[in-house]
Design an enzyme around this catalytic site. Structure first.
Site, short mmCIF file in Angstrom:
data_model
loop_
_atom_site.label_atom_id
_atom_site.label_comp_id
_atom_site.label_asym_id
_atom_site.label_seq_id
_atom_site.Cartn_x
_atom_site.Cartn_y
_atom_site.Cartn_z
N VAL A 164 0.85 -1.19 0.00
CA VAL A 164 0.00 0.00 0.00
C VAL A 164 0.89 1.24 0.00
CG1 VAL A 164 -1.76 1.28 1.27
CG2 VAL A 164 -1.83 -1.22 1.19
N GLU A 197 20.43 -10.17 22.17
CA GLU A 197 20.24 -11.56 21.73
C GLU A 197 21.18 -11.89 20.58
OE1 GLU A 197 15.75 -12.22 23.43
OE2 GLU A 197 15.94 -12.00 21.28
C1 LIG Z 1 14.51 -8.41 15.54
C2 LIG Z 1 13.27 -8.14 16.35
C3 LIG Z 1 13.10 -8.77 17.56
C4 LIG Z 1 11.96 -8.52 18.34
N1 LIG Z 1 11.80 -9.17 19.53
C5 LIG Z 1 10.68 -8.98 20.25
C6 LIG Z 1 10.46 -9.71 21.44
O1 LIG Z 1 11.29 -10.51 21.86
N2 LIG Z 1 9.29 -9.49 22.12
C7 LIG Z 1 8.35 -8.59 21.66
O2 LIG Z 1 7.30 -8.46 22.29
N3 LIG Z 1 8.54 -7.90 20.54
C8 LIG Z 1 9.68 -8.08 19.81
N4 LIG Z 1 9.86 -7.36 18.66
C9 LIG Z 1 8.86 -6.37 18.27
C10 LIG Z 1 7.63 -7.03 17.65
O3 LIG Z 1 8.02 -7.92 16.64
C11 LIG Z 1 6.73 -5.93 17.11
O4 LIG Z 1 6.38 -5.09 18.16
C12 LIG Z 1 5.48 -6.52 16.46
O5 LIG Z 1 5.84 -7.26 15.32
C13 LIG Z 1 4.50 -5.42 16.08
O6 LIG Z 1 3.42 -5.99 15.43
P1 LIG Z 1 2.67 -5.19 14.27
O7 LIG Z 1 1.55 -6.06 13.83
O8 LIG Z 1 2.38 -3.81 14.70
O9 LIG Z 1 3.76 -5.06 13.11
P2 LIG Z 1 4.50 -6.20 12.31
O10 LIG Z 1 4.46 -7.50 13.00
O11 LIG Z 1 5.82 -5.63 11.94
O12 LIG Z 1 3.63 -6.36 10.99
C14 LIG Z 1 3.51 -5.33 10.04
C15 LIG Z 1 3.08 -5.96 8.72
O13 LIG Z 1 2.73 -4.91 7.82
C16 LIG Z 1 3.23 -5.19 6.53
N5 LIG Z 1 3.39 -3.91 5.86
C17 LIG Z 1 4.13 -2.85 6.26
N6 LIG Z 1 3.97 -1.81 5.41
C18 LIG Z 1 3.12 -2.23 4.45
C19 LIG Z 1 2.59 -1.62 3.28
N7 LIG Z 1 2.88 -0.35 2.95
N8 LIG Z 1 1.76 -2.35 2.50
C20 LIG Z 1 1.46 -3.65 2.83
N9 LIG Z 1 1.94 -4.26 3.91
C21 LIG Z 1 2.75 -3.57 4.72
C22 LIG Z 1 4.54 -5.93 6.81
O14 LIG Z 1 4.92 -6.73 5.72
C23 LIG Z 1 4.18 -6.75 8.05
O15 LIG Z 1 3.70 -8.03 7.70
C24 LIG Z 1 11.00 -7.61 17.87
C25 LIG Z 1 11.16 -6.96 16.65
C26 LIG Z 1 12.29 -7.23 15.88
C27 LIG Z 1 12.47 -6.55 14.56
#
Ligand SMILES: Cc1cc2nc3c(=O)[nH]c(=O)nc-3n(C[C@H](O)[C@H](O)[C@H](O)COP(=O)(O)OP(=O)(O)OC[C@H]3O[C@@H](n4cnc5c(N)ncnc54)[C@H](O)[C@@H]3O)c2cc1C
Length: 427
Positions: free
Chosen positions: A83, A174
């Site tokens: 998007v 980690e």
């Molecule tokens: C390396 C790493 C380690 C982590 N470890 C931890 C942990 O141990 N414990 C913890 O609680 N949290 C951890 N986190 C944080 C946690 O992963 C995030 O807080 C969580 O994923 C947030 O969920 P979300 O659904 O908001 O976003 P996300 O899970 O990031 O999902 C966002 C989705 O949106 C999609 N997207 C983005 N922009 C667009 C677009 N323009 N068009 C279409 N699709 C799009 C992406 O492809 C993705 O699938 C970690 C993060 C990372 C990067």
């Protein structure tokens, strides 16, 4: 996008991460049409990305097909789409596969790496937010050791075997711990003709404490664990630039390294149309009210990392972690149904169930609301929680078998250069 017209209201969700999937599941079997858009056709379990980067797990064991999550839900549509823009007046989104009208829109696009405007670091360092990026890092680490074996230039050899991880939050800690274990347990066997004792793992933190969102005990213990593993922990040091070989800092300290991982900042992945100053915080997160409604717009919501819900107790919003994302996704599912029924929505209250980080074999720190502990038991708790948080029975089984195997054999068999990485071709 070939989404059929429906008499049900259309809810478009951007992002199949923790928040988007939790919301989609809540809306299953309801009288709504749900369209989920994601630029990947899989959900990523980000907390275990560092294990992919360090050869502990195969990438497909931490990814799960989004279509499979939705396959039993009626009135659900998934489109593989990035998007690019949201038109809040015309209730339309634009993407690389076309436009789509919505009745309700939920932005759950997560976060992206924040380089705070530092171009040299952005151009030359590695990030670890997606599976392709983790595979890039895995390839680079292994390619560097292969090259270290060939070069007769001692300075270059040291730089190839030296790692700098910037940011000592859970990701940095980690990753540093996993690299230290590779140095100790794997490199001497894989590269007997290389003096791998010279490999350096540097963890650099601008503040005076590591794991600063956790308790002082957890922070202190994690630092002890890292030092025991041979990681150099540098506190109160701010990295200022990286040209691909030399890392400079705000002190006299410099590092020569071919592998710098930037784990020092994230910002909201706000999308054009909702990224203007009136909609976002300083961290590029979309400002929402207590119902996750975008301020001033009744039918557009943001949840998870991309949403900033400010209150007196959390002036900068909830932490960018999986739990707030999942809890917001679930509650919003109920709230949208209430909205459709013209009932009052329930405000979001975050239930903090704790946080944890692992530093290595038998070494983890766990902060639960009423109980904080570190060491072997914490490590088992960390494994149990991560195993059961993974999406899909197959993934849980594969990860479990891998972990048991790695534990017994002191091994990480996914140390494969499947997709060679060329530094200049960063993707
Ligand atoms: C390396 C790493 C380690 C982590 N470890 C931890 C942990 O141990 N414990 C913890 O609680 N949290 C951890 N986190 C944080 C946690 O992963 C995030 O807080 C969580 O994923 C947030 O969920 P979300 O659904 O908001 O976003 P996300 O899970 O990031 O999902 C966002 C989705 O949106 C999609 N997207 C983005 N922009 C667009 C677009 N323009 N068009 C279409 N699709 C799009 C992406 O492809 C993705 O699938 C970690 C993060 C990372 C990067």
């Amino acid at each position: 996008m070939n989404i059929p017209k429906s008499s049900f209201p259309r809810i478009v969700i951007i992002g199949g991460g923790f928040a988007g999937i939790a919301l989609a599941k809540k809306l299953s079997k309801q009288e709504v049409q749900v369209v989920l858009l994601d630029k990947h056709n899989y959900h990523t379990f980000q907390p275990l990305l560092y294990q992919v980067s360090t050869g502990g797990l195969e990438p497909d064991s931490i990814a799960y097909p989004i279509r499979k999550v939705l396959q039993d839900f009626p009135n659900f549509y998934f489109r593989l789409a990035k998007v690019s823009e949201i038109d809040t007046e015309k209730n339309t989104i634009q993407s690389n596969i076309g436009a789509l009208k919505f009745d309700y829109l939920v932005v759950a696009s997560g976060s992206k790496t924040n380089y705070f405007g530092n171009k040299s670091i952005e151009d030359n360092s590695m990030e670890m937010k997606t599976i392709p990026q983790s595979l890039n890092l895995r390839s680079l680490i292994l390619e560097n050791f292969e090259e270290a074996l060939l070069t007769s230039d001692l300075n270059r050899r040291n730089a190839l075997m030296s790692f700098v991880i910037v940011g000592a939050g859970p990701t940095g800690v980690e990753l540093a711990g996993a690299l230290a274990e590779i140095k100790k347990g794997i490199l001497p066997k894989d590269y007997p003709d290389l003096d791998t004792r010279l490999a350096q793992i540097n963890l650099v933190q601008s503040g005076d404490t590591i794991l600063k969102t956790m308790s002082p005990n957890a922070s202190k213990k994690a630092e002890d664990f890292l030092e025991k593993l041979g990681v150099n922990v540098w506190k109160n040091v701010r990295v200022t630039s990286y040209d691909g070989t030399t890392v400079t800092t705000d002190s006299d300290l410099t590092f020569e390294s071919e592998t710098v991982v930037w784990a020092a900042g994230v910002k909201g992945a706000a999308i054009k149309g909702l990224d203007a100053e009136q909609f976002v915080s300083r961290g590029n997160r979309i400002l929402v009210n207590e119902f996750n409604q975008v301020k001033g717009i009744d039918n557009i919501f943001a949840i998870g990392d991309v949403a900033q819900m400010e209150s007196e107790s959390v002036p900068h919003g909830h932490p960018m972690m999986a739990q707030p994302a999942i809890q917001q996704g679930k509650l919003l599912g109920d709230n949208i149904l209430k909205l459709l029924d013209k009932k009052p929505m329930t405000p979001f209250v975050y239930k903090d169930i704790g946080s944890m980080a692992t530093i290595g074999r038998n070494k983890a720190v766990v902060d639960l609301p009423n109980f904080k502990f570190q060491g072997v038991f914490a490590w088992f708790v960390w494994m149990f929680v991560h195993l059961f948080s993974l999406v899909g029975f197959r993934n849980r089984t594969v990860v479990f078998i891998n972990w048991v195997y790695n534990y017994i054999r002191f091994d990480r068999e996914a140390r494969l250069i499947i997709r060679p990485y060329k530094k200049k071709l960063k993707s």
